[in-house]
Design a protein around this motif. Structure first.
Motif, PDB file in Angstrom:
ATOM      1  N   GLU A   8      31.889  -1.625  21.782  1.00  0.00           N
ATOM      2  CA  GLU A   8      31.112  -0.913  22.637  1.00  0.00           C
ATOM      3  C   GLU A   8      29.512  -0.866  22.051  1.00  0.00           C
ATOM      4  O   GLU A   8      28.778  -0.854  22.543  1.00  0.00           O
ATOM      5  N   ASN A   9      29.556  -1.052  20.719  1.00  0.00           N
ATOM      6  CA  ASN A   9      28.077  -1.302  19.941  1.00  0.00           C
ATOM      7  C   ASN A   9      27.453  -2.383  20.668  1.00  0.00           C
ATOM      8  O   ASN A   9      26.006  -2.373  21.207  1.00  0.00           O
ATOM      9  N   LYS A  11      28.202  -4.253  23.349  1.00  0.00           N
ATOM     10  CA  LYS A  11      28.109  -4.129  24.777  1.00  0.00           C
ATOM     11  C   LYS A  11      26.746  -3.334  25.157  1.00  0.00           C
ATOM     12  O   LYS A  11      26.018  -3.677  26.120  1.00  0.00           O
ATOM     13  N   ASN A  12      26.671  -2.320  24.592  1.00  0.00           N
ATOM     14  CA  ASN A  12      25.430  -1.224  24.697  1.00  0.00           C
ATOM     15  C   ASN A  12      23.990  -2.064  24.597  1.00  0.00           C
ATOM     16  O   ASN A  12      23.205  -1.921  25.262  1.00  0.00           O
ATOM     17  N   SER A  15      23.389  -4.516  26.964  1.00  0.00           N
ATOM     18  CA  SER A  15      22.982  -3.978  28.422  1.00  0.00           C
ATOM     19  C   SER A  15      21.532  -3.702  28.326  1.00  0.00           C
ATOM     20  O   SER A  15      20.854  -3.629  29.472  1.00  0.00           O
ATOM     21  N   CYS A  55      16.944  -4.469  20.060  1.00  0.00           N
ATOM     22  CA  CYS A  55      17.885  -3.503  19.913  1.00  0.00           C
ATOM     23  C   CYS A  55      18.708  -3.818  18.413  1.00  0.00           C
ATOM     24  O   CYS A  55      19.138  -4.626  18.337  1.00  0.00           O
ATOM     25  N   SER A  79      31.809  -7.533  28.006  1.00  0.00           N
ATOM     26  CA  SER A  79      32.245  -6.275  28.848  1.00  0.00           C
ATOM     27  C   SER A  79      33.415  -6.342  29.076  1.00  0.00           C
ATOM     28  O   SER A  79      34.087  -5.423  29.708  1.00  0.00           O
ATOM     29  N   ASN A  83      37.422  -1.838  23.595  1.00  0.00           N
ATOM     30  CA  ASN A  83      36.735  -1.389  22.590  1.00  0.00           C
ATOM     31  C   ASN A  83      37.274  -1.605  21.193  1.00  0.00           C
ATOM     32  O   ASN A  83      37.670  -0.428  20.700  1.00  0.00           O
ATOM     33  N   ASN A 209      19.607   4.155  30.300  1.00  0.00           N
ATOM     34  CA  ASN A 209      20.587   3.542  29.688  1.00  0.00           C
ATOM     35  C   ASN A 209      20.967   3.598  27.972  1.00  0.00           C
ATOM     36  O   ASN A 209      21.877   3.641  27.705  1.00  0.00           O
ATOM     37  N   LYS A 211      21.855   5.199  24.760  1.00  0.00           N
ATOM     38  CA  LYS A 211      22.907   6.108  24.323  1.00  0.00           C
ATOM     39  C   LYS A 211      22.396   7.220  23.384  1.00  0.00           C
ATOM     40  O   LYS A 211      21.545   6.908  22.677  1.00  0.00           O
ATOM     41  N   GLN A 214      21.926   6.666  19.789  1.00  0.00           N
ATOM     42  CA  GLN A 214      20.914   5.616  19.352  1.00  0.00           C
ATOM     43  C   GLN A 214      19.564   6.271  19.244  1.00  0.00           C
ATOM     44  O   GLN A 214      18.660   5.847  18.561  1.00  0.00           O
TER      45      GLN A 214
END
Length: 351
Positions: A8-9, A11-12, A15, A55, A79, A83, A209, A211, A214
């Motif tokens: 998840e980390n 992937k975000n 993105s 990021c 993706s 997770n 987008n 989170k 973050q």
């Protein structure tokens, strides 16, 4: 380089930065994302030479290093994974990814070939609420010019002072201005820069987008750092740096009327509905609708007619003061402006 992180980390993070990397034939390295594990942080970086996005993601660094890898390939692959913990290792221009029962190898390139992201001093800052800035951005950017003949109009004018940020956009047909409160440690009374619309569109996408986790440590604030020819936006663990537009923005204050002949107060949502109804019968490519405000009736009359499609008239209860008045407007311009207003009622003034 050897790191591990949750799916998840990364992937975000991908993105947020990957959208900037595209199909660049002249400089293929710009299609890649830079992954850098150094000084206790894992960074993902992308750039198109005009804009750069960085990021920081959470993870464990077992061995420092850096590499670049095709943005689309790694984003599409990551993706698909569950997770769970992902191990990433780089050996001889090969990126090894291992997660649960999935193993893959992606060709990588040396980080030295990736363009350097400029650095801006963070001594002088401006900051404001993310939600307020995002709202202000949506209320101004629609009025930016799409023409390249006047480059200064292809961006949004930012006017910073110690307590207020004024954002202005115009395409010579309509003008939008929005003011929001900010905090700053700057000693300058005022600072003006023009930021390209493409930069602000990318920033808007990031703000949508990113989170919550973050930016929680920054209390939902966005920070601005300005140099002579660049601006840096910081939202928690995400940074966007961009060139600014050189040139003189027109003195827009001169075209804002100070005196009005007619003032109308009406319900915004009903006014929008009436505009949309009239737009169906406006002339093709002209987009004209009529607005009439008869003083003695306290109504707004929105109408249109076309020899090909028919005609429409809508009457809305309104408060009209001043003189009887009426205008013909482009419904697309009017609709974009009215839709950017959030209040229940709107005030219309005619000079």
């Amino acid at each position: 380089m050897k790191i591990s992180t949750l799916q998840e980390n990364i992937k975000n993070g991908l993105s947020l930065v990957g959208h900037l990397a595209g199909k660049n034939i002249n400089l293929p390295i710009l299609n890649n994302i830079l992954i850098e594990a150094k000084n206790g942080t894992i960074k993902l970086v992308s750039t198109n030479l005009e804009i750069g996005i960085t990021c920081v993601i959470r993870g464990k660094i077992e061995e420092e290093g850096s590499l670049t890898v095709n943005s689309k390939i790694i984003t599409d692959y990551i993706s698909l994974l569950a997770n769970k913990k992902i191990s990433i290792n780089n050996e001889k221009r090969k990126l090894l990814i291992h997660s649960d029962n999935y193993k893959t190898i992606i060709k990588s390139e040396e980080a030295e070939e990736f363009p350097l992201i400029p650095q801006i001093s963070k001594e002088v800052y401006y900051k404001t609420s993310v939600s307020e800035f995002k709202k202000a951005l949506n209320q101004t950017i629609f009025a930016v010019s799409n023409s390249e003949t006047r480059v200064e109009l292809s961006g949004v004018l930012f006017i910073f002072n110690k307590e207020q940020l004024t954002m202005v956009a115009t395409d010579s047909y309509r003008l939008a201005e929005k003011q929001i409160s900010i905090q700053s440690n700057s000693e300058e009374e005022e600072s003006k820069i023009i930021i390209p619309a493409k930069t602000l569109q990318e920033l808007s996408r990031i703000l949508t987008n990113v989170k919550d986790e973050q930016i929680s440590d920054r209390e939902q604030e966005i920070e601005f750092y300005v140099s002579d020819n660049q601006i840096l936006f910081t939202i928690g663990s995400v940074e966007l740096i961009s060139r600014v537009i050189e040139g003189q923005y027109p003195d827009y204050k001169q075209i804002i009327p100070t005196d009005t002949k007619t003032k109308i107060i009406t319900n915004r949502s009903e006014f929008v509905r009436a505009i949309k109804a009239a737009s169906i019968f406006s002339k093709t490519d002209v987009n004209d609708i009529n607005l009439d405000f008869p003083l003695d009736k306290n109504i707004s009359v929105i109408s249109s007619s076309s020899g090909q499609s028919g005609e429409n008239t809508t009457e809305l209860e309104s408060r009209v003061s001043g003189n009887d008045n009426g205008i013909v407007v482009n419904y697309k311009y009017l609709l974009e402006g009215v839709n950017s207003i959030n209040s229940e009622n709107i005030i219309i003034k005619i000079v």
